[in-house]
Design an enzyme around this catalytic site. Structure first.
Site, PDB file in Angstrom:
ATOM      1  NE  ARG A  83       8.300   0.079   0.522  1.00 34.82           N
ATOM      2  CZ  ARG A  83       9.247   1.098   0.723  1.00 34.82           C
ATOM      3  NH1 ARG A  83      10.056   1.506  -0.324  1.00 34.82           N
ATOM      4  NH2 ARG A  83       9.407   1.881   1.925  1.00 34.82           N
ATOM      5  CB  CYS A 112      -0.976  -0.015   1.369  1.00 36.28           C
ATOM      6  SG  CYS A 112       0.056  -0.102   2.802  1.00 36.28           S
TER       7      CYS A 112
END
Length: 427
Positions: free
Chosen positions: A52, A50
Site C-alpha cells: 500500500r 509493499c
C-alpha cells in the site's frame, strides 16, 4: 479543513502501479521537508509498504492529495484516478484504524503494519508535517490497534509458513533463547523462517546453503538479532546434532537429510528432542525419521492444515474486531465534535459579551448625557435582545427555506425545549 485518507493497496492496484508510487524513507523525508512550507498542504503522513501507499492529511479537498501523490512520483493523475480510494473524516478515521489493526492487510491480522504506520508518523513528525490534530488521530488509531490485538484473536494464530514454524518451535521448546536453529537452504521460505525465529530470540542460527552468496545475504539480514554461522552444504550431516530446530526447503529432487543421519545426530545429542520441519516438495527429510524417539517431524501439509484452521479463526475474530474499530472510531468522532462545539460555544459567548459590552457602553453614555434612566434601561434591554436573537432568528428563517424539513423541525423543537426549560419555575 477535513481529515482525508487517500491511496492504493493490493486490492485496487497492480504491483507495477504500486511500485511507481512507492516511497523509501530517504526520498519521503526530503519530500515532506519541502512540503511543510506549502500552506495548502503541509499537514500529512505517508504510509508506504509493499502492499500500500496511502496519504493521510488535514486538507481542504482530496484532489490536492491525489495531485501531490502523482507529482511526487512523476506520473499523470489519470494513471491513478481509477485505482485510488479516498475517505473523509469519519470514514478516514475508521480506515486508518483498520489499517493499523491489520484488518485491511493482505495477510489478515499481520502485526508488522502497526510498526510501519508508527514509523510513517515518526518520519512526518521529524519533517514537521504533523499538527496536534493529525497526531491525535494517529495516536487514537494506535490505541485502537492495541485494543484489537489484546482483546480479540485476530493476530494470535499463525497464518504464514514462516510464522507457523516459529510458533511451532515455541510450543515444543519453552525457552527460545536457548535454541540453536539450522536452516537448510536460504531461499525465500527459509529466509522467512529464519527471520521469524531470530525475532523470537533464539540463541544461534546455522545457515546451510549451496550458494555462499545467498547465505551471506541472509546472514546480514538477521545478524543484528542473532548469532549466525554459515556452513557448507557438504557439512550438513555432521552438524545436524548441533540443531534443536531444523527447517529444510532445498528444492532438491532427492532427500538431503537421511534417516541414518538423524539417528546419529540424536545419539550425539544424548537423545534431546529435535523439531524437524520439511517445507520442500519433493520432501527433503526421510519421513521415517518420525519413528525416532525425540524427533518431531512436520511437513508442508501438516503446517498448511494448521494455517487454514488459524486463518478461519482469524476471520471469525476479525468480525469482532471490526465492531470494536467502529465503536472506537465513533468515540473519537464524538470527542472531536464535542471539542469543536466547545470552540464554537467559546466564540459565541465571546461574541455575545462583545455585544453586551457595546450596548452597555452606549447606555452609560446616554446616562452620562442626562438620559432618563428608565428609558435608557428599556432601550438597553431592547437593543441587547434584538442583537442577541438576530443570528438565531436568521438561522431559523434559513432553515425554513431549506429543502431539509427534518433539520428545520429539529431546530424548531430544540429552541422550544430551551424556552420551556427557561420558563420552568426555579426552586
Amino acid at each position: 479543513m477535513s481529515f482525508f485518507a487517500l491511496g492504493v493497496n493490493h486490492q485496487t492496484a497492480s504491483v507495477e502501479l504500486r511500485e511507481q508510487i512507492a516511497f523509501n524513507a530517504e526520498r519521503l523525508s526530503n519530500l515532506l521537508a519541502e512540503q511543510r512550507h506549502h500552506e495548502s498542504l503541509k499537514d500529512l503522513v505517508v504510509v508506504s509498504t509493499c502492499n500500500r501507499t496511502e496519504v493521510y492529511a488535514m486538507a481542504e479537498d482530496a484532489e490536492s492529495l491525489l495531485k501531490w501523490l502523482a507529482d511526487a512520483n512523476n506520473i499523470d493523475v489519470k494513471q491513478l484516478i481509477h485505482h485510488v480510494y479516498r475517505y473523509e473524516n469519519a470514514q478516514a478515521i475508521t480506515h486508518l484504524m483498520r489499517v493499523a489493526s491489520g484488518l485491511d492487510s493482505l495477510m489478515l491480522g499481520e502485526p508488522q503494519i502497526l510498526g510501519q504506520v508508527k514509523s510513517a508518523l515518526a518520519l512526518s513528525k521529524e519533517a514537521q508535517t504533523v499538527s496536534p490534530e493529525l497526531n491525535s488521530v494517529f495516536e487514537y488509531a494506535f490505541y485502537a490497534a492495541k485494543r484489537v490485538r489484546s482483546e480479540t484473536a485476530v493476530g494470535s494464530h499463525a497464518v504464514s509458513m514462516g510464522y507457523a514454524v516459529a510458533q511451532l518451535a515455541l510450543q515444543v521448546f519453552s525457552k527460545p533463547e536457548k535454541l540453536t536453529v539450522m536452516v537448510v537452504a536460504a531461499g525465500e521460505m527459509n529466509s522467512l523462517v529464519a527471520k521469524h525465529l531470530a525475532e523470537m530470540g533464539v540463541a544461534k542460527m546455522i545457515i546451510c546453503n549451496r550458494s555462499r552468496e545467498r547465505a551471506d545475504q541472509l546472514a546480514q539480514e538477521i545478524a543484528h538479532q542473532v548469532e549466525v554461522e554459515i556452513i557448507d552444504f557438504s557439512d550438513l550431516a555432521e552438524n545436524l546434532y548441533r540443531a534443536d530446530v531444523v527447517s529444510s526447503c532445498t528444492g532438491s529432487l532427492h532427500q538431503v537429510i537421511a534417516y541414518a543421519d538423524v539417528k546419529t545426530a540424536l545419539k550425539k545429542r544424548r537423545y534431546q528432542q529435535m523439531l524437524m520441519v520439511d517445507l520442500a516438495v519433493p520432501r527433503d527429510i526421510d519421513p521415517k525419521v518420525e519413528s525416532l524417539d525425540g524427533v518431531y517431524l512436520y511437513g508442508v501439509d501438516d503446517l498448511q492444515s494448521v494455517i487454514d484452521e488459524n486463518l478461519a479463526q482469524r476471520r471469525q475474530a476479525a468480525v469482532e474486531a471490526e465492531v470494536m474499530v467502529n465503536q472506537l472510531a465513533t468515540q473519537l468522532i464524538t470527542h472531536q465534535k464535542v471539542k469543536e462545539a466547545g470552540s464554537t460555544i467559546h466564540a459565541y459567548r465571546q461574541h455575545s459579551e462583545e455585544i453586551s459590552q457595546r450596548e452597555l457602553t452606549h447606555a452609560l453614555e446616554a446616562l452620562h448625557h442626562g438620559g432618563n434612566p428608565e428609558q435608557v434601561l428599556q432601550q438597553f434591554a431592547h437593543r441587547l435582545t434584538q442583537k442577541l436573537i438576530h443570528p438565531t432568528s436568521m438561522l431559523l428563517r434559513e432553515a425554513a427555506k431549506a429543502e431539509s424539513p427534518d433539520y428545520f423541525e429539529w431546530l424548531q423543537q430544540h429552541l422550544q425545549d430551551v424556552f420551556d426549560h427557561e420558563r420552568k419555575p426555579k426552586r
